[in-house]
Design a protein around this motif. Structure first.
Motif, PDB file in Angstrom:
ATOM      1  N   LEU A  43       0.833  -1.198   0.000  1.00  0.00           N
ATOM      2  CA  LEU A  43       0.000   0.000   0.000  1.00  0.00           C
ATOM      3  C   LEU A  43       0.870   1.250   0.000  1.00  0.00           C
ATOM      4  CD1 LEU A  43      -2.760   1.374   0.184  1.00  0.00           C
ATOM      5  CD2 LEU A  43      -2.628   1.135   2.679  1.00  0.00           C
ATOM      6  N   VAL A  44       1.918   1.268   0.814  1.00  0.00           N
ATOM      7  CA  VAL A  44       2.841   2.409   0.842  1.00  0.00           C
ATOM      8  C   VAL A  44       3.493   2.588  -0.528  1.00  0.00           C
ATOM      9  CG1 VAL A  44       4.933   3.338   1.896  1.00  0.00           C
ATOM     10  CG2 VAL A  44       3.249   2.159   3.320  1.00  0.00           C
ATOM     11  N   GLN A  45       3.876   1.491  -1.174  1.00  0.00           N
ATOM     12  CA  GLN A  45       4.465   1.562  -2.506  1.00  0.00           C
ATOM     13  C   GLN A  45       3.490   2.169  -3.510  1.00  0.00           C
ATOM     14  OE1 GLN A  45       5.507  -2.588  -3.037  1.00  0.00           O
ATOM     15  NE2 GLN A  45       7.638  -2.244  -2.441  1.00  0.00           N
ATOM     16  N   ARG A  46       2.205   1.824  -3.416  1.00  0.00           N
ATOM     17  CA  ARG A  46       1.212   2.368  -4.348  1.00  0.00           C
ATOM     18  C   ARG A  46       1.040   3.868  -4.147  1.00  0.00           C
ATOM     19  NH1 ARG A  46      -2.035  -2.212  -2.983  1.00  0.00           N
ATOM     20  NH2 ARG A  46      -3.563  -0.850  -1.968  1.00  0.00           N
ATOM     21  N   TRP A  47       1.047   4.308  -2.894  1.00  0.00           N
ATOM     22  CA  TRP A  47       0.948   5.757  -2.647  1.00  0.00           C
ATOM     23  C   TRP A  47       2.161   6.480  -3.202  1.00  0.00           C
ATOM     24  CZ3 TRP A  47      -0.305   4.937   3.219  1.00  0.00           C
ATOM     25  CH2 TRP A  47      -1.664   4.649   3.363  1.00  0.00           C
ATOM     26  N   GLU A  48       3.347   5.971  -2.916  1.00  0.00           N
ATOM     27  CA  GLU A  48       4.567   6.671  -3.317  1.00  0.00           C
ATOM     28  C   GLU A  48       4.771   6.660  -4.827  1.00  0.00           C
ATOM     29  OE1 GLU A  48       7.943   5.338  -1.104  1.00  0.00           O
ATOM     30  OE2 GLU A  48       7.160   6.087   0.808  1.00  0.00           O
ATOM     31  N   SER A  49       4.336   5.606  -5.484  1.00  0.00           N
ATOM     32  CA  SER A  49       4.476   5.537  -6.938  1.00  0.00           C
ATOM     33  C   SER A  49       3.414   6.358  -7.661  1.00  0.00           C
ATOM     34  CB  SER A  49       4.388   4.079  -7.410  1.00  0.00           C
ATOM     35  OG  SER A  49       3.076   3.570  -7.216  1.00  0.00           O
ATOM     36  N   GLY A  50       2.351   6.739  -6.951  1.00  0.00           N
ATOM     37  CA  GLY A  50       1.263   7.476  -7.567  1.00  0.00           C
ATOM     38  C   GLY A  50       0.203   6.576  -8.167  1.00  0.00           C
ATOM     39  N   THR A  51       0.368   5.256  -8.071  1.00  0.00           N
ATOM     40  CA  THR A  51      -0.636   4.322  -8.586  1.00  0.00           C
ATOM     41  C   THR A  51      -1.972   4.534  -7.883  1.00  0.00           C
ATOM     42  OG1 THR A  51       1.112   2.708  -9.028  1.00  0.00           O
ATOM     43  CG2 THR A  51      -1.161   1.896  -8.991  1.00  0.00           C
ATOM     44  N   THR A  52      -1.917   4.751  -6.577  1.00  0.00           N
ATOM     45  CA  THR A  52      -3.097   5.131  -5.802  1.00  0.00           C
ATOM     46  C   THR A  52      -2.919   6.588  -5.399  1.00  0.00           C
ATOM     47  OG1 THR A  52      -3.419   2.892  -4.965  1.00  0.00           O
ATOM     48  CG2 THR A  52      -4.460   4.668  -3.734  1.00  0.00           C
ATOM     49  N   SER A  53      -3.844   7.442  -5.836  1.00  0.00           N
ATOM     50  CA  SER A  53      -3.637   8.880  -5.695  1.00  0.00           C
ATOM     51  C   SER A  53      -3.858   9.406  -4.289  1.00  0.00           C
ATOM     52  CB  SER A  53      -4.568   9.638  -6.652  1.00  0.00           C
ATOM     53  OG  SER A  53      -4.229   9.341  -7.991  1.00  0.00           O
ATOM     54  N   ALA A  54      -4.652   8.711  -3.498  1.00  0.00           N
ATOM     55  CA  ALA A  54      -4.923   9.216  -2.149  1.00  0.00           C
ATOM     56  C   ALA A  54      -5.381   8.083  -1.253  1.00  0.00           C
ATOM     57  CB  ALA A  54      -5.985  10.310  -2.186  1.00  0.00           C
ATOM     58  N   PRO A  55      -5.170   8.231   0.047  1.00  0.00           N
ATOM     59  CA  PRO A  55      -5.602   7.197   0.991  1.00  0.00           C
ATOM     60  C   PRO A  55      -7.064   7.336   1.360  1.00  0.00           C
ATOM     61  CG  PRO A  55      -4.518   8.959   2.167  1.00  0.00           C
ATOM     62  CD  PRO A  55      -4.437   9.327   0.705  1.00  0.00           C
ATOM     63  N   ARG A  56      -7.671   6.258   1.789  1.00  0.00           N
ATOM     64  CA  ARG A  56      -8.992   6.323   2.397  1.00  0.00           C
ATOM     65  C   ARG A  56      -8.884   7.116   3.703  1.00  0.00           C
ATOM     66  NH1 ARG A  56     -10.087   0.148   3.049  1.00  0.00           N
ATOM     67  NH2 ARG A  56     -11.642   0.962   4.501  1.00  0.00           N
ATOM     68  N   PRO A  57     -10.003   7.673   4.177  1.00  0.00           N
ATOM     69  CA  PRO A  57      -9.959   8.446   5.426  1.00  0.00           C
ATOM     70  C   PRO A  57      -9.336   7.684   6.593  1.00  0.00           C
ATOM     71  CG  PRO A  57     -12.045   8.774   4.317  1.00  0.00           C
ATOM     72  CD  PRO A  57     -11.324   7.706   3.530  1.00  0.00           C
ATOM     73  N   LEU A  58      -9.576   6.383   6.651  1.00  0.00           N
ATOM     74  CA  LEU A  58      -9.003   5.557   7.705  1.00  0.00           C
ATOM     75  C   LEU A  58      -7.485   5.657   7.710  1.00  0.00           C
ATOM     76  CD1 LEU A  58      -9.737   3.274   9.824  1.00  0.00           C
ATOM     77  CD2 LEU A  58      -9.246   1.667   7.984  1.00  0.00           C
ATOM     78  N   TYR A  59      -6.892   5.588   6.517  1.00  0.00           N
ATOM     79  CA  TYR A  59      -5.440   5.658   6.405  1.00  0.00           C
ATOM     80  C   TYR A  59      -4.939   7.091   6.520  1.00  0.00           C
ATOM     81  CZ  TYR A  59      -5.662   0.802   4.906  1.00  0.00           C
ATOM     82  OH  TYR A  59      -5.874  -0.552   4.865  1.00  0.00           O
ATOM     83  N   ALA A  60      -5.744   8.052   6.064  1.00  0.00           N
ATOM     84  CA  ALA A  60      -5.343   9.459   6.176  1.00  0.00           C
ATOM     85  C   ALA A  60      -5.118   9.832   7.638  1.00  0.00           C
ATOM     86  CB  ALA A  60      -6.398  10.358   5.545  1.00  0.00           C
ATOM     87  N   ARG A  61      -5.993   9.363   8.509  1.00  0.00           N
ATOM     88  CA  ARG A  61      -5.840   9.667   9.932  1.00  0.00           C
ATOM     89  C   ARG A  61      -4.587   9.003  10.506  1.00  0.00           C
ATOM     90  NH1 ARG A  61     -11.544   9.168   9.487  1.00  0.00           N
ATOM     91  NH2 ARG A  61     -11.500   6.951  10.009  1.00  0.00           N
ATOM     92  N   ALA A  62      -4.297   7.792  10.064  1.00  0.00           N
ATOM     93  CA  ALA A  62      -3.086   7.113  10.533  1.00  0.00           C
ATOM     94  C   ALA A  62      -1.835   7.808  10.003  1.00  0.00           C
ATOM     95  CB  ALA A  62      -3.109   5.646  10.089  1.00  0.00           C
ATOM     96  N   LEU A  63      -1.880   8.277   8.759  1.00  0.00           N
ATOM     97  CA  LEU A  63      -0.745   9.012   8.187  1.00  0.00           C
ATOM     98  C   LEU A  63      -0.456  10.278   8.980  1.00  0.00           C
ATOM     99  CD1 LEU A  63      -1.563   8.565   4.399  1.00  0.00           C
ATOM    100  CD2 LEU A  63       0.619   7.944   5.472  1.00  0.00           C
ATOM    101  N   GLU A  64      -1.506  10.998   9.351  1.00  0.00           N
ATOM    102  CA  GLU A  64      -1.315  12.210  10.137  1.00  0.00           C
ATOM    103  C   GLU A  64      -0.717  11.891  11.506  1.00  0.00           C
ATOM    104  OE1 GLU A  64      -4.668  15.282   8.405  1.00  0.00           O
ATOM    105  OE2 GLU A  64      -5.219  14.008  10.105  1.00  0.00           O
TER     106      GLU A  64
END
Length: 254
Positions: A43-64
């Motif tokens: 999942l981290v690889q997909r975010w960093e590569s741009g394959t997945t453009s944004a996280p779900r809210p669940l992951y956004a809160r964990a990222l913060e």
């Protein structure tokens, strides 16, 4: 055509975490908050590569929680962030947004990469005037990790590498020849004079032909709704982003 999220990558590397370690930290943050998630290295690889453009809210809160930064400072596109805010059900990881909106510090992926690369560990030095302390001039110093992708340069201070403890700095820059322009964000030390306040502004620098130094000015807002400015310099320490190099500079500048 996907655009890599070099901002998120710079933040992760600035935290001295591998993709696997970062995923585990996200998983632990979710459990701690009572919102378990299934974060993993892929999942981290997909975010960093741009394959997945944004996280779900669940992951956004964990990222913060893990990075200590708001989700809008982690390199995800603004249109997708708006959709996250409106998504009351979580949904799936979102793909590319339907409309490309350019925000400050971002740029189209179609621009050709400039000659040379500024990736590496740099010493960031600036000065600011404290009106509440008799207009005394104070220095700010950090060792920052810069990562360049095309014309875009993103940076994050190493976790233990600021002159004042617990004062992370992020940079989102764009290079056009010898001109480097962009934005900065710094959260002041929780136990310091400014009590964890978050400051942000713009910066413009000129890069020397050697590629080892950038110097210019910053601008930002003060506590009294005034506009402040001062000198800012970035000086290359090592053109390396290995974990050994990052560990070497994970200390307060002298």
């Amino acid at each position: 055509m996907t655009t890599p999220n070099s901002t998120l990558r710079a933040v992760r590397m600035g935290l001295l975490m591998s993709q696997d370690e970062f995923a585990r930290a996200l998983h632990d943050a979710g459990n701690h908050a009572g919102s378990p998630n299934d974060a993993n290295k892929r999942l981290v690889q997909r975010w960093e590569s741009g394959t997945t453009s944004a996280p779900r809210p669940l992951y956004a809160r964990a990222l913060e929680a893990v990075t200590g930064l708001p989700i809008e400072s982690l390199g995800f596109p603004s249109p997708v962030l708006a959709r996250i805010a409106d998504d009351g059900h979580g949904g799936h990881d979102l793909k590319d947004p339907p409309v490309a909106v350019r925000t400050p510090g971002t740029q189209p992926a179609a621009q050709p990469a400039p000659q040379g690369n500024y990736s590496g560990v740099w010493l960031s030095s600036y000065e600011y005037v404290s009106s509440g302390r008799g207009n005394e001039v104070f220095p700010g110093k950090h060792y920052v990790l810069l990562l360049q992708h095309g014309n875009r340069i993103t940076g994050r201070s190493l976790p233990g590498a600021s002159l004042n403890p617990d004062s992370p700095l992020t940079l989102d820059l764009q290079r056009d020849g010898s001109t480097v322009t962009g934005t900065w964000t710094e959260r002041t030390a929780t136990e310091g004079y400014y009590r964890g306040a978050r400051y942000f502004g713009a910066v413009q620098m000129l890069a020397e032909p050697t590629g080892r130094r950038m110097a210019g000015k910053w601008v930002g807002f003060g506590k009294e709704f005034d506009v402040n400015t001062g000198p800012w310099e970035l000086r290359l320490m090592e053109a390396s982003t290995t974990k050994a190099t990052l560990n070497k500079y994970n200390r307060p500048p002298e």
